[in-house]
Each structure stands twice: as C-alpha cells, then as structure tokens.
Design a protein around this motif. Structure first.
Motif: not given
Length: 116
Positions: A57-71
């Motif tokens: 429901t919400f994705c902050s820059s920290a959430g984007l960091g998680n996705l980049v970490e996954a990549r």
C-alpha cells in the motif's frame, strides 16, 4: 506513535522457484523485515524469485532500496528476479526514480511463470 503494517511470506512454487508476497507499507520502519525476507529468498538454490507487491500500500525510498537489494543479490547469484502485481504504490516511485526499467515486471504470477 505511528504504526506501520508490513508482512512478507515466501512460498516455494516448485523446486528453485520462490514467490515472496509482500503486503502493507514498506518504509524505514519495515525495511529491515523486508530485507530479511528478500535475503532469505534470493539465495541459492533458488533459480527464479518472484516478488509479489500487489498488496503493498506504500513504498518509500527504503522500500525501493529493498527492491534494488533484491535485484543486486539476484545478479550476484545468477537468479532470475521479477516483480509481480506492481500497482500505483510501487509503480509511482519506480517511475519517478527511473528504476522501473531495471526490473522484469509482470501483471500476475501466472504470466511471469509462463514467460520465465
């Protein structure tokens, strides 16, 4: 005090194919939990990891960091990674930052499995 809600559950769909379902808000308060879930899934012997963000429901820059970490982890371990169910809460920050083009994105798990 502000409470954020987040959950992640990982399911093995078949040998080497994992689905990580994330829900709620991915922000600074929940980023560590999201990171733990990602690190547990995006590791050998997995060959394909799908991250379902349809219930985010919400994705902050920290959430984007998680996705980049996954990549990045997927690249290090030669694991195919894809995002599934990307709605506005995740699509908007991906688009604004230009990160959207760095991920394989599918509407559904079935679509991702059929193509990957």
């Amino acid at each position: 005090m502000i409470r954020t809600t987040f959950d992640a559950a990982t399911v093995e769909l078949e040998a080497g194919v994992l689905l990580v379902r994330m829900s709620g808000e991915i922000d600074i308060a929940t980023a560590d939990f999201a990171s733990e879930s990602i690190r547990a899934a995006v590791a050998p012997p997995a060959r394909l990891v799908l991250i379902d963000v349809s219930a985010v429901t919400f994705c902050s820059s920290a959430g984007l960091g998680n996705l980049v970490e996954a990549r990045n982890l997927a690249g290090q371990h030669n694991i195919t990674l894809a995002l599934v169910g990307v709605g506005r809460p995740v699509d908007r920050p991906l688009a604004v930052t230009g990160l959207g083009g760095q991920f394989r994105i599918y509407s559904t798990v079935e679509e991702a499995l059929a193509e990957l």
